[in-house]
Design a protein around this motif. Structure first.
Motif, PDB file in Angstrom:
ATOM      1  N   GLN A  38       0.830  -1.212  -0.007  1.00  0.00           N
ATOM      2  CA  GLN A  38      -0.095   0.060   0.066  1.00  0.00           C
ATOM      3  C   GLN A  38       0.926   1.400  -0.060  1.00  0.00           C
ATOM      4  O   GLN A  38       2.060   1.266   0.339  1.00  0.00           O
ATOM      5  CB  GLN A  38      -1.025  -0.081   1.339  1.00  0.00           C
ATOM      6  CG  GLN A  38      -0.237   0.253   2.797  1.00  0.00           C
ATOM      7  CD  GLN A  38      -0.082  -1.369   3.220  1.00  0.00           C
ATOM      8  OE1 GLN A  38       0.697  -1.875   2.798  1.00  0.00           O
ATOM      9  NE2 GLN A  38      -0.767  -1.441   4.356  1.00  0.00           N
ATOM     10  N   LYS A  39       0.298   2.378  -0.559  1.00  0.00           N
ATOM     11  CA  LYS A  39       1.054   3.477  -0.665  1.00  0.00           C
ATOM     12  C   LYS A  39       1.373   4.286   0.735  1.00  0.00           C
ATOM     13  O   LYS A  39       2.109   5.097   0.780  1.00  0.00           O
ATOM     14  CB  LYS A  39       0.223   4.285  -1.683  1.00  0.00           C
ATOM     15  CG  LYS A  39       0.545   3.909  -3.166  1.00  0.00           C
ATOM     16  CD  LYS A  39      -0.322   4.525  -3.944  1.00  0.00           C
ATOM     17  CE  LYS A  39      -0.399   3.933  -5.155  1.00  0.00           C
ATOM     18  NZ  LYS A  39      -1.245   4.616  -6.266  1.00  0.00           N
ATOM     19  N   HIS A  40       0.659   4.105   1.589  1.00  0.00           N
ATOM     20  CA  HIS A  40       0.540   4.785   2.876  1.00  0.00           C
ATOM     21  C   HIS A  40       1.318   3.873   4.096  1.00  0.00           C
ATOM     22  O   HIS A  40       0.775   3.570   5.102  1.00  0.00           O
ATOM     23  CB  HIS A  40      -0.733   5.005   3.525  1.00  0.00           C
ATOM     24  CG  HIS A  40      -1.936   4.078   3.075  1.00  0.00           C
ATOM     25  ND1 HIS A  40      -1.897   3.120   2.422  1.00  0.00           N
ATOM     26  CD2 HIS A  40      -3.029   3.791   3.922  1.00  0.00           C
ATOM     27  CE1 HIS A  40      -2.801   2.151   2.429  1.00  0.00           C
ATOM     28  NE2 HIS A  40      -3.624   2.527   3.296  1.00  0.00           N
ATOM     29  N   ALA A  41       2.579   3.788   3.904  1.00  0.00           N
ATOM     30  CA  ALA A  41       3.298   2.858   4.735  1.00  0.00           C
ATOM     31  C   ALA A  41       3.203   3.576   6.127  1.00  0.00           C
ATOM     32  O   ALA A  41       3.681   2.888   7.121  1.00  0.00           O
ATOM     33  CB  ALA A  41       4.791   2.692   4.199  1.00  0.00           C
ATOM     34  N   ARG A  42       3.209   4.814   6.359  1.00  0.00           N
ATOM     35  CA  ARG A  42       3.006   5.632   7.284  1.00  0.00           C
ATOM     36  C   ARG A  42       2.305   4.991   8.621  1.00  0.00           C
ATOM     37  O   ARG A  42       2.440   5.176   9.615  1.00  0.00           O
ATOM     38  CB  ARG A  42       2.798   6.836   7.100  1.00  0.00           C
ATOM     39  CG  ARG A  42       3.025   8.081   8.369  1.00  0.00           C
ATOM     40  CD  ARG A  42       3.128   9.311   7.847  1.00  0.00           C
ATOM     41  NE  ARG A  42       2.886  10.095   8.775  1.00  0.00           N
ATOM     42  CZ  ARG A  42       2.864  11.462   8.506  1.00  0.00           C
ATOM     43  NH1 ARG A  42       3.178  11.992   7.368  1.00  0.00           N
ATOM     44  NH2 ARG A  42       2.763  12.531   9.710  1.00  0.00           N
ATOM     45  N   ASP A  80       0.564   2.050 -11.175  1.00  0.00           N
ATOM     46  CA  ASP A  80      -0.022   2.601 -12.433  1.00  0.00           C
ATOM     47  C   ASP A  80      -1.299   3.226 -12.197  1.00  0.00           C
ATOM     48  O   ASP A  80      -1.984   3.912 -13.202  1.00  0.00           O
ATOM     49  CB  ASP A  80      -0.277   1.440 -13.529  1.00  0.00           C
ATOM     50  CG  ASP A  80       1.199   0.930 -13.625  1.00  0.00           C
ATOM     51  OD1 ASP A  80       2.483   1.608 -13.518  1.00  0.00           O
ATOM     52  OD2 ASP A  80       1.428  -0.332 -13.719  1.00  0.00           O
ATOM     53  N   ILE A  81      -2.089   2.976 -11.203  1.00  0.00           N
ATOM     54  CA  ILE A  81      -3.429   3.387 -11.307  1.00  0.00           C
ATOM     55  C   ILE A  81      -3.587   4.466 -10.291  1.00  0.00           C
ATOM     56  O   ILE A  81      -3.237   4.094  -8.764  1.00  0.00           O
ATOM     57  CB  ILE A  81      -4.215   2.237 -10.799  1.00  0.00           C
ATOM     58  CG1 ILE A  81      -4.002   0.901 -11.599  1.00  0.00           C
ATOM     59  CG2 ILE A  81      -5.867   2.712 -10.570  1.00  0.00           C
ATOM     60  CD1 ILE A  81      -5.107  -0.194 -11.376  1.00  0.00           C
ATOM     61  N   PRO A  82      -3.808   5.586 -10.449  1.00  0.00           N
ATOM     62  CA  PRO A  82      -3.836   6.878  -9.577  1.00  0.00           C
ATOM     63  C   PRO A  82      -5.083   6.609  -8.692  1.00  0.00           C
ATOM     64  O   PRO A  82      -6.072   6.252  -8.777  1.00  0.00           O
ATOM     65  CB  PRO A  82      -4.145   8.072 -10.420  1.00  0.00           C
ATOM     66  CG  PRO A  82      -4.755   7.675 -11.708  1.00  0.00           C
ATOM     67  CD  PRO A  82      -4.472   6.085 -11.760  1.00  0.00           C
ATOM     68  N   VAL A  83      -4.702   7.097  -7.365  1.00  0.00           N
ATOM     69  CA  VAL A  83      -5.715   7.121  -6.231  1.00  0.00           C
ATOM     70  C   VAL A  83      -6.819   8.054  -6.476  1.00  0.00           C
ATOM     71  O   VAL A  83      -6.354   9.226  -7.136  1.00  0.00           O
ATOM     72  CB  VAL A  83      -5.077   7.610  -4.814  1.00  0.00           C
ATOM     73  CG1 VAL A  83      -6.164   7.503  -3.945  1.00  0.00           C
ATOM     74  CG2 VAL A  83      -4.170   6.414  -4.386  1.00  0.00           C
ATOM     75  N   TYR A 189      -4.579   7.825   1.672  1.00  0.00           N
ATOM     76  CA  TYR A 189      -4.271   6.806   0.660  1.00  0.00           C
ATOM     77  C   TYR A 189      -3.149   7.089  -0.119  1.00  0.00           C
ATOM     78  O   TYR A 189      -2.484   6.414  -0.739  1.00  0.00           O
ATOM     79  CB  TYR A 189      -5.344   6.571  -0.655  1.00  0.00           C
ATOM     80  CG  TYR A 189      -6.659   5.626  -0.166  1.00  0.00           C
ATOM     81  CD1 TYR A 189      -6.358   4.580   1.140  1.00  0.00           C
ATOM     82  CD2 TYR A 189      -7.873   5.754  -0.683  1.00  0.00           C
ATOM     83  CE1 TYR A 189      -7.506   3.894   1.243  1.00  0.00           C
ATOM     84  CE2 TYR A 189      -8.918   4.756  -0.238  1.00  0.00           C
ATOM     85  CZ  TYR A 189      -8.575   3.819   0.714  1.00  0.00           C
ATOM     86  OH  TYR A 189      -9.793   3.184   1.140  1.00  0.00           O
ATOM     87  N   GLN A 190      -2.936   8.472  -0.467  1.00  0.00           N
ATOM     88  CA  GLN A 190      -1.735   9.042  -1.025  1.00  0.00           C
ATOM     89  C   GLN A 190      -0.419   8.738  -0.088  1.00  0.00           C
ATOM     90  O   GLN A 190      -0.624   8.890   1.168  1.00  0.00           O
ATOM     91  CB  GLN A 190      -1.738  10.529  -1.437  1.00  0.00           C
ATOM     92  CG  GLN A 190      -2.966  10.743  -2.302  1.00  0.00           C
ATOM     93  CD  GLN A 190      -2.895  10.316  -3.679  1.00  0.00           C
ATOM     94  OE1 GLN A 190      -1.764   9.965  -4.104  1.00  0.00           O
ATOM     95  NE2 GLN A 190      -3.859  10.797  -4.455  1.00  0.00           N
ATOM     96  N   GLY A 191       0.829   8.535  -0.738  1.00  0.00           N
ATOM     97  CA  GLY A 191       1.794   8.415   0.245  1.00  0.00           C
ATOM     98  C   GLY A 191       2.580   9.349   0.570  1.00  0.00           C
ATOM     99  O   GLY A 191       3.950   9.539   0.681  1.00  0.00           O
ATOM    100  N   ALA A 195      -1.408  14.787   4.754  1.00  0.00           N
ATOM    101  CA  ALA A 195      -2.576  14.074   4.157  1.00  0.00           C
ATOM    102  C   ALA A 195      -3.117  14.863   3.056  1.00  0.00           C
ATOM    103  O   ALA A 195      -3.105  16.207   3.130  1.00  0.00           O
ATOM    104  CB  ALA A 195      -3.653  13.821   5.130  1.00  0.00           C
ATOM    105  N   CYS A 196      -3.588  14.444   2.064  1.00  0.00           N
ATOM    106  CA  CYS A 196      -4.247  14.946   0.885  1.00  0.00           C
ATOM    107  C   CYS A 196      -5.653  15.711   1.041  1.00  0.00           C
ATOM    108  O   CYS A 196      -5.781  16.737   0.529  1.00  0.00           O
ATOM    109  CB  CYS A 196      -4.276  14.044  -0.531  1.00  0.00           C
ATOM    110  SG  CYS A 196      -5.765  12.907  -0.394  1.00  0.00           S
ATOM    111  N   GLY A 197      -6.314  15.080   1.829  1.00  0.00           N
ATOM    112  CA  GLY A 197      -7.603  15.879   2.193  1.00  0.00           C
ATOM    113  C   GLY A 197      -8.646  15.435   1.110  1.00  0.00           C
ATOM    114  O   GLY A 197      -9.752  16.013   1.224  1.00  0.00           O
ATOM    115  N   ARG A 198      -8.356  14.940  -0.075  1.00  0.00           N
ATOM    116  CA  ARG A 198      -9.296  14.571  -1.092  1.00  0.00           C
ATOM    117  C   ARG A 198      -9.648  13.145  -1.232  1.00  0.00           C
ATOM    118  O   ARG A 198     -10.452  12.857  -2.131  1.00  0.00           O
ATOM    119  CB  ARG A 198      -8.661  15.429  -2.419  1.00  0.00           C
ATOM    120  CG  ARG A 198      -8.377  16.920  -2.323  1.00  0.00           C
ATOM    121  CD  ARG A 198      -8.248  17.739  -3.467  1.00  0.00           C
ATOM    122  NE  ARG A 198      -9.552  17.525  -4.511  1.00  0.00           N
ATOM    123  CZ  ARG A 198      -9.467  16.971  -5.772  1.00  0.00           C
ATOM    124  NH1 ARG A 198      -8.454  17.037  -6.364  1.00  0.00           N
ATOM    125  NH2 ARG A 198     -10.597  17.004  -6.536  1.00  0.00           N
TER     126      ARG A 198
END
Lengths: 224, 224
Positions: A38-42, A80-83, A189-191, A195-198
């Motif tokens: 997953q992209k959010h290893a945090r 390859d697939i954007p969140v 979900y973004q790494g 946080a992206c907020g969206r």
């Protein structure tokens, strides 16, 4: 001696669940965190923080990256697939953030650990999904799955999702009562660093904080 | 383009199943072989032989050794627990060779691969167990599990076990009709150069060959 197993990602729901099981239910759960590309290893660091804070006897962090060939179609594991944003997934019963059969796999692995240690209770943080729904989280999924496990006459594992009828705001209210530090949880979900907020989980999380009338302690991208 | 997924260990049952699916059912299955610390790694080479012989487009060999912390109580994955003889397991509904929740895990992983590729058919080689029985092989297990998967409205995977009511001798008869070379299959739970002849799967295998009146082409320990 553990008496149960709980799956903790490090997000709001599963961290609250862990606090609930230890503080309210007085359980000694083994904690399992799955790393699956997953992209959010945090999130994983957050899971460690709470397992340690609550003196959990066992915290297994299991790296499932080798299973990546199995999951080609999810934005959560494929670069390859954007969140998507929340607007893009609302109403889709199987948005691009769905990881094929993930819950079945995670629960099967957690059940194996439970059974190996003579425990029959497995917990996970499924919640009521208001904005979109996966097939493998609602009560019917849980009920059907438990009917399979009940066939095991020697160590019949039971899967529990105490928050399955809770909204995210309900979970947040409970967690605040239990003294959970939500600056030590991660949902995006973004790494990125903030946080992206969206993305869908950011949107759900922000809405939950808005509902209870508190600011989210996490940093967000300016303007999100 | 694959149309199904089949779990092939390299033992008699799953190798026969693979031949059956390709030659009789005219399917193009993706083959998955799970490596999970079992003592009979030789099976894996047998799985490769048949996947290659049958020109299968995909053969995933997935190493699950990292999951070993989940399975502490089985003789098949723990070096500390000796593999029992057939006499020691007969009548025990959950003998020491049982790997906790293994079938659920394998099927969940295979179903994830199927779903990721838009396929809905997953096959595995469960057979009727005459000598002992695991909870996670009989038709009730399959039916219950399929009721869970049917909740997935988009890609409802169906688990199939065409041999679930076959004895091992029935499977052998079918395989001989299909031209399966049983010298290229491996069943013994012990990790030796020749089969032990005394562990539960050796006993089942030898009995099947005796029933059809043919010698097993595999070498066995002298006197077994």
């Amino acid at each position: 001696m553990i008496d149960s197993v709980v799956i903790v990602s490090g997000g709001m729901d599963s961290v609250t669940l862990l606090h609930y099981l230890v503080k309210r239910e007085r359980l000694n759960p083994a904690v399992i965190t799955f790393v699956y590309g997953q992209k959010h290893a945090r999130e994983i660091a957050c899971a460690r923080t709470h397992a340690s804070l609550l003196n959990c006897a066992v915290h297994l962090v299991l790296d499932l990256s080798l299973l990546r060939p199995l999951f080609t179609s999810s934005a959560l594991v494929s670069a390859d697939i954007p969140v998507p944003t929340i607007e893009e997934v609302t109403g889709d019963p199987q948005p691009v953030t769905y990881v094929p059969n993930r819950n079945m796999i995670f629960l099967a692995l957690a059940a194996a650990y439970a059974e190996s240690h003579g425990a029959t209770a497995v917990y996970y943080g499924a919640q009521r999904h208001d904005l979109y729904g996966y097939w493998d989280t609602p009560p019917q999924f849980l009920d059907s799955l438990n009917r399979v496990y009940q066939l095991n006459r020697k160590t019949p594992v039971q899967i529990h999702a105490p928050f399955v009828n809770y909204s995210k705001a309900d979970i947040l209210r409970l967690g605040l009562e239990l003294g959970v530090d939500y600056s030590q949880t991660w949902s995006c979900y973004q790494g990125q660093e903030v946080a992206c907020g969206r993305c869908p989980t950011c949107a759900e999380r922000l809405q939950a904080f808005a509902e209870v009338g508190l600011p989210d302690p996490l940093p967000y991208v300016t303007g999100a």
